[in-house]
Design an enzyme around this catalytic site. Structure first.
Site, PDB file in Angstrom:
ATOM      1  N   ASP A  58      -0.065   1.381  -5.227  1.00 44.66           N
ATOM      2  CA  ASP A  58       0.658   0.501  -4.296  1.00 44.66           C
ATOM      3  C   ASP A  58       2.156   0.496  -4.594  1.00 44.66           C
ATOM      4  OD1 ASP A  58       1.029  -1.332  -2.289  1.00 44.66           O
ATOM      5  OD2 ASP A  58       0.508  -3.054  -3.538  1.00 44.66           O
ATOM      6  N   ASN A  75      -6.126   0.388   6.405  1.00 46.81           N
ATOM      7  CA  ASN A  75      -4.826   1.064   6.587  1.00 46.81           C
ATOM      8  C   ASN A  75      -4.635   1.655   7.997  1.00 46.81           C
ATOM      9  OD1 ASN A  75      -4.556   2.223   3.154  1.00 46.81           O
ATOM     10  ND2 ASN A  75      -3.584   0.480   4.132  1.00 46.81           N
TER      11      ASN A  75
HETATM   12  C1  FPP Z   1       0.198   1.749  -0.597  1.00 48.17           C
HETATM   13  O1  FPP Z   1       1.593   1.566  -0.720  1.00 48.17           O
HETATM   14  C2  FPP Z   1      -0.074   3.152  -0.542  1.00 48.17           C
HETATM   15  C3  FPP Z   1      -0.804   3.786   0.412  1.00 48.17           C
HETATM   16  C4  FPP Z   1      -1.438   3.080   1.546  1.00 48.17           C
HETATM   17  C5  FPP Z   1      -0.959   5.238   0.401  1.00 48.17           C
HETATM   18  C6  FPP Z   1      -1.225   5.853  -0.924  1.00 48.17           C
HETATM   19  C7  FPP Z   1      -0.983   7.275  -0.787  1.00 48.17           C
HETATM   20  C8  FPP Z   1      -0.345   8.052  -1.670  1.00 48.17           C
HETATM   21  C9  FPP Z   1       0.087   7.623  -2.998  1.00 48.17           C
HETATM   22  C10 FPP Z   1      -0.077   9.440  -1.239  1.00 48.17           C
HETATM   23  C11 FPP Z   1      -0.774  10.463  -2.033  1.00 48.17           C
HETATM   24  C12 FPP Z   1      -2.224  10.438  -1.967  1.00 48.17           C
HETATM   25  C13 FPP Z   1      -2.965  11.560  -1.968  1.00 48.17           C
HETATM   26  C14 FPP Z   1      -4.429  11.451  -2.055  1.00 48.17           C
HETATM   27  C15 FPP Z   1      -2.368  12.891  -1.858  1.00 48.17           C
HETATM   28  P1  FPP Z   1       2.389   0.853   0.462  1.00 48.17           P
HETATM   29  O2  FPP Z   1       2.869   1.890   1.394  1.00 48.17           O
HETATM   30  O3  FPP Z   1       1.539  -0.198   1.055  1.00 48.17           O
HETATM   31  O4  FPP Z   1       3.590   0.231  -0.304  1.00 48.17           O
HETATM   32  P2  FPP Z   1       4.313  -1.138   0.054  1.00 48.17           P
HETATM   33  O5  FPP Z   1       3.301  -2.233  -0.242  1.00 48.17           O
HETATM   34  O6  FPP Z   1       5.459  -1.157  -0.893  1.00 48.17           O
HETATM   35  O7  FPP Z   1       4.705  -1.077   1.487  1.00 48.17           O
END
Ligand code: FPP
Length: 254
Positions: free
Chosen positions: A27, A75
């Site tokens: 996250d 998501n």
């Molecule tokens: C949450 O952070 C993250 C995600 C929903 C996506 C996770 C994906 C990756 C780390 C990309 C790589 C994965 C693979 C399998 C290649 P957020 O975007 O919600 O962060 P925020 O809370 O700061 O907005």
């Protein structure tokens, strides 16, 4: 071929009890990008680079199962553009980095409602699982379109159909039977779950499996969560007294 990570690291596990099974909620990509005035997609890209680094570090520390939360059943509520970019990034990641994962002996598996993912992603999953199936050092389990409640729902549905057919009596349903009907029953429950970016939530991740997991919460945003903090989390985990609802061995002997 690019080399995973370039900083000199010491994987000293002498006296260090490393979790056999580890879960990570990746996250904070969005906030990481925002701090740098970059688009959210740049944060996800940096998050993907860091996942590669995590795989290498966990493999070398001796973790056997690493489950990462990549995309939840919730998501899909994100803007269409972001969902699309994430799907493209997943495909790109496994196409681009498989040789490095191979070099590290990492088998790739997926957990979640895979059938509902776009065809291209399902194809990447099938190829990734097939070509890595004989790798022995560590399993990387990617939670894609994953929800803990949906996983339990699917297990209940499987058991209910066996009850309906008369194969199982309702009284015969046990916790073990539920565990055996989860998506990947052979993967041990995570002993430790790491959640960066300062949120104190489980967010529908491994709900059944986390019953006795230890937690490590940190303020670091996922793309910045590196080797040093992983080591710190493992040291902390090694010192925890895991009682599983009982008494510690010291208390029990007094
Ligand atoms: C949450 O952070 C993250 C995600 C929903 C996506 C996770 C994906 C990756 C780390 C990309 C790589 C994965 C693979 C399998 C290649 P957020 O975007 O919600 O962060 P925020 O809370 O700061 O907005």
């Amino acid at each position: 071929m690019p080399v995973l990570g370039n900083k000199k690291k010491t994987y000293d596990t002498t006296g260090l009890k490393v979790p056999v099974s580890l879960g990570v909620i990746m996250d904070g990509n969005g906030r990481w990008a925002k701090k740098r005035l970059l688009p959210r997609s740049a944060g996800h890209r940096a998050g993907a680079e860091n996942l590669k680094e995590l795989c290498r570090n966990c493999g070398r520390y001796g973790v056997k199962y690493l489950t990462v939360y990549a995309f939840s059943t919730e998501n899909w509520a994100r803007p269409e553009d972001e969902v699309h970019q994430l799907m493209e990034l997943f495909v790109e990641f496994f196409e681009k980095y498989d040789p490095e994962l191979e070099q590290e002996g990492i088998r790739v598996r997926f957990t979640g409602d895979i059938a509902s993912l776009p065809e291209k992603v399902r194809e990447t999953i099938a190829i990734g699982e097939e070509r890595s199936k004989n790798r022995q050092k560590m399993q990387l389990i990617v939670a894609m379109n994953y929800g803990g409640r949906r996983e339990i729902e699917s297990a209940v549905r499987k058991i209910a159909s066996r009850v309906k057919s008369g194969e199982v009596e309702p009284e015969e349903i046990t916790e073990q039977m539920i565990s055996d009907n989860l998506y990947l029953p052979d993967v041990p429950d995570p002993e430790l779950i790491i959640r960066p970016s300062g949120e104190f939530r489980i967010s529908n991740f491994l709900l059944w499996e986390c019953a006795y997991s230890e937690f490590w919460i940190s303020d670091t945003l996922w793309p910045d969560f590196g080797y040093d903090e992983l080591t710190q989390a493992f040291r902390d985990f090694a010192g925890r007294d895991r009682r599983f609802g009982g008494l510690s061995s010291k208390e029990a002997s007094t």
